[in-house]
Design an enzyme around this catalytic site. Structure first.
Site, mmCIF file in Angstrom:
data_model
loop_
_atom_site.group_PDB
_atom_site.id
_atom_site.type_symbol
_atom_site.label_atom_id
_atom_site.label_comp_id
_atom_site.label_asym_id
_atom_site.label_seq_id
_atom_site.Cartn_x
_atom_site.Cartn_y
_atom_site.Cartn_z
ATOM 1 N N LYS A 188 1.043 -1.331 0.091
ATOM 2 C CA LYS A 188 -0.049 0.082 0.052
ATOM 3 C C LYS A 188 0.998 1.332 0.034
ATOM 4 O O LYS A 188 1.448 1.700 1.001
ATOM 5 C CB LYS A 188 -0.757 -0.075 1.181
ATOM 6 N N GLU A 398 8.863 15.457 16.079
ATOM 7 C CA GLU A 398 9.701 15.370 14.826
ATOM 8 C C GLU A 398 8.699 16.568 13.948
ATOM 9 O O GLU A 398 7.356 16.434 13.622
ATOM 10 C CB GLU A 398 9.267 14.093 14.325
HETATM 11 P P1 NAD Z 1 2.313 8.285 7.924
HETATM 12 O O1 NAD Z 1 2.409 7.425 8.989
HETATM 13 O O2 NAD Z 1 1.280 9.461 8.121
HETATM 14 O O3 NAD Z 1 1.913 7.486 6.481
HETATM 15 C C1 NAD Z 1 2.654 6.079 6.076
HETATM 16 C C2 NAD Z 1 1.743 5.297 5.493
HETATM 17 O O4 NAD Z 1 0.901 4.700 6.251
HETATM 18 C C3 NAD Z 1 1.264 5.765 4.239
HETATM 19 O O5 NAD Z 1 1.309 5.120 3.222
HETATM 20 C C4 NAD Z 1 -0.036 6.158 4.760
HETATM 21 O O6 NAD Z 1 -1.141 6.015 3.878
HETATM 22 C C5 NAD Z 1 -0.419 4.843 5.614
HETATM 23 N N1 NAD Z 1 -1.346 5.104 6.729
HETATM 24 C C6 NAD Z 1 -1.907 6.342 7.263
HETATM 25 N N2 NAD Z 1 -2.711 6.033 7.961
HETATM 26 C C7 NAD Z 1 -3.150 4.661 8.244
HETATM 27 C C8 NAD Z 1 -3.791 3.768 8.889
HETATM 28 N N3 NAD Z 1 -4.700 4.234 9.889
HETATM 29 N N4 NAD Z 1 -3.724 2.272 8.657
HETATM 30 C C9 NAD Z 1 -2.863 1.853 7.866
HETATM 31 N N5 NAD Z 1 -1.902 2.664 6.970
HETATM 32 C C10 NAD Z 1 -2.245 3.851 7.284
HETATM 33 O O7 NAD Z 1 3.794 8.844 7.651
HETATM 34 P P2 NAD Z 1 4.109 9.965 6.524
HETATM 35 O O8 NAD Z 1 3.614 11.167 6.674
HETATM 36 O O9 NAD Z 1 3.823 9.116 5.210
HETATM 37 O O10 NAD Z 1 5.647 9.827 6.534
HETATM 38 C C11 NAD Z 1 6.358 10.441 7.478
HETATM 39 C C12 NAD Z 1 7.033 9.800 8.569
HETATM 40 O O11 NAD Z 1 7.403 8.472 8.346
HETATM 41 C C13 NAD Z 1 7.741 10.553 9.616
HETATM 42 O O12 NAD Z 1 7.342 10.155 10.993
HETATM 43 C C14 NAD Z 1 9.088 9.722 9.491
HETATM 44 O O13 NAD Z 1 10.114 9.758 10.432
HETATM 45 C C15 NAD Z 1 8.705 8.314 9.154
HETATM 46 N N6 NAD Z 1 9.752 7.700 8.319
HETATM 47 C C16 NAD Z 1 10.419 6.799 9.153
HETATM 48 C C17 NAD Z 1 11.433 6.058 8.419
HETATM 49 C C18 NAD Z 1 12.428 5.134 8.825
HETATM 50 O O14 NAD Z 1 13.134 4.546 8.348
HETATM 51 N N7 NAD Z 1 12.434 4.728 10.270
HETATM 52 C C19 NAD Z 1 11.889 6.459 7.104
HETATM 53 C C20 NAD Z 1 11.098 7.473 6.455
HETATM 54 C C21 NAD Z 1 10.070 8.023 6.996
#
Ligand code: NAD
Length: 494
Positions: A188, A398
């Site tokens: 997804k 963050e």
């Molecule tokens: P997000 O958590 O909002 O979304 C990530 C993914 O989860 C997206 O595909 C989104 O559609 C999905 N998602 C959202 N709500 C969901 C739900 N209720 N159930 C299932 N899936 C759901 O994060 P973002 O804004 O896309 O990315 C930024 C975040 O990702 C930051 O916190 C960043 O630090 C983190 N990140 C971490 C790493 C790592 O390796 N640790 C790498 C890159 C980004």
């Protein structure tokens, strides 16, 4: 990579996108669609299918069927290796086209995107392809009357949910080991940056991956994402994203089939500069890149800078010079050092964090403003705030944008205390000319990675993952295979 090639690719029309299920493009069952907005000029680039629970169910069924049929899951490791190597080659052959597509979708500067997205994804797929026929099972050291064999088996259907900053690189970190081990996968992608993962799935098919082994269901997190997390026939969920969604996924697992959940979450990584840093100018330049490249939308970004008092003024002077040299501009222009913020919502979040930092008493030294407004895209100048204390939001939360929090310290223990005063523990860095200080700090800082006299740039051979609320999964390296395989014991009386 030439500017003329990029310019040719940037104007190509992007057709309306379908889901990729069972080896072919497919309309979402509801026929609902989502607009894809360009972060560069705010216009509608194309549309993607707004997949929902029914589409996820279909994709999981196709994935399970492929797994049970065994054309991939039971194929000889050398056969899987051959297909995955072809897959890696195809990604590389189409690297520039994929990189430009991704930049049009999420705004990362092309120089970084080209290496970090298609080239890194190809390298990752190749790494796991090459690993798969070199990993042995075990013979346990039992008594002579029994034989204890430990087999490593694929788990079944793996769900993958990734964020928008580097969807291909992070996606490949999960898809690579999952496929190499023989699993089927349902991805997804992030709703605001789905295009490259759809392209990836089509290339996998072209490389000879059997139908149904790699499926991509685009759509929103709350619908398609949650349906994947709640599905009763998904064995593992590998997630990278925010802590809030990570918590939700653990709940989904508890409410459904207790699927394994691997979480890679956010960070607020400390970058600690000791007075004996060998080259202040170099350290300042690398530190500026370490927070501001890709507009700070990097999970391991060094967003808390902690500088020893004796060199504070000198270091900050160099940091401001290095930051001023970073050119924020069109991400598809090779002369831009920093591209666009991925979405208007993220830009508003970043600007809000800058305003709040000032209101809470931090001192704005640079940037933090919306720029290039006339472009219609999402651009922000790199922001530096001094005198930030651990009580302030900018220290604890963050931002995931180009906003740096700075403070100073006198003694090593104080630096350790400041570095660890965070609920996150993803990455960190230490700059020092002393081997002893470096090793003490590597042990003292609570983070999954401690850089020494550098920031970022690790390769696929080392694990990446967090301590504390940065999660507990580990992407990359051979250790990642553990997440996608199970150990089975054969206990044989002789
Ligand atoms: P997000 O958590 O909002 O979304 C990530 C993914 O989860 C997206 O595909 C989104 O559609 C999905 N998602 C959202 N709500 C969901 C739900 N209720 N159930 C299932 N899936 C759901 O994060 P973002 O804004 O896309 O990315 C930024 C975040 O990702 C930051 O916190 C960043 O630090 C983190 N990140 C971490 C790493 C790592 O390796 N640790 C790498 C890159 C980004």
């Amino acid at each position: 990579m030439q500017q003329a090639q990029i310019d040719r690719l940037r104007s190509a029309a992007i057709p309306a996108q379908q889901l990729f299920v069972g080896g072919q493009p497919m309309t979402a069952i509801s026929e609902a669609r989502l607009d894809v907005l360009s972060p560069i000029d705010g216009r509608v680039l194309t549309t993607i299918a707004d997949g929902g629970a029914a589409d996820i169910d279909l994709a999981v069924k196709r994935a399970r069927r492929a797994f049970d049929e065994g054309s991939w899951s039971r194929a000889a490791p050398a056969q899987r290796k051959k297909v995955l190597l072809r897959f890696a080659d195809l990604i590389e052959q189409h690297a520039l086209e994929i990189a430009v597509l991704g930049v049009r979708d999420n705004g990362t500067e092309i120089g970084m995107a080209y290496k970090a997205e298609p080239l890194s994804a190809a390298g990752t797929i190749r790494y796991y392809a090459e690993a798969i026929d070199k990993i042995y099972g075990e013979i346990a050291p039992t008594g002579r009357d029994v034989l204890g064999l430990v087999h490593r088996e694929p788990l079944g259907v793996v769900g993958v949910i990734v964020p928008w900053n580097f969807p291909l690189m992070i996606g490949a970190w999960k898809i690579g080991p999952a496929l190499a081990a023989g699993n089927s996968v349902v991805v997804k992608p992030p709703e605001i940056a789905s295009l490259t993962l759809l392209r990836l799935a089509a290339l996998a098919s072209e490389a000879g991956l059997p139908d149904g082994v790699l499926n991509v269901v685009t759509g929103r997190g709350a619908s398609a994402g949650e349906a994947l997390a709640l599905h009763m026939d998904v064995d593992v969920l590998a997630f990278t994203g925010s802590g809030a969604v990570g918590r939700r996924l653990l709940e989904c697992s508890a409410r459904s089939n207790l699927k394994r959940v691997h979480l890679e979450l956010g960070g607020k990584s400390p970058n600690i500069v000791f007075a004996d840093v060998p080259d202040i100018k170099h350290a300042a330049k690398v530190s500026a890149n370490g927070i501001f490249r890709n507009s700070g939308q990097v999970c391991v970004a060094g967003s808390r800078l902690i500088v020893q008092s004796q060199v504070y003024e000198h270091f900050m002077g160099e940091l401001l010079v290095a930051t001023a040299k970073l050119r924020v501009g069109d991400p598809l222009d090779l002369t831009s050092d920093i591209g666009a913020i991925s979405s208007a919502a993220q830009l508003r979040k970043n600007l809000g964090a800058a305003t709040r930092a000032e209101a809470q008493g931090a001192k704005r030294l640079a940037g933090g403003k919306q720029i290039r407004i006339e472009s219609g895209g999402n651009f922000m100048s790199p922001a530096i705030f001094a005198d930030v204390t651990p009580k302030m939001d900018l220290w604890q939360e963050e931002v995931f944008g180009p906003v740096l929090a700075v403070t100073r310290f006198d003694h090593e223990e104080e630096a350790v205390g400041l570095a660890n005063a965070s609920s996150f523990g993803l990455a960190s860095a230490v700059w020092t000319g002393s081997l002893s200080t470096a090793h003490r700090m590597v042990r003292a800082v609570h983070a999954g990675v401690v850089h020494v006299n550098t920031y970022g740039g690790a390769d696929i051979s080392v694990p990446l993952g967090g301590f504390k609320q940065s999660g507990f999964g580990r992407d990359k390296s051979l250790h990642a295979l553990d997440a996608y395989t199970d150990l089975k014991t054969a206990w044989i009386a002789l």
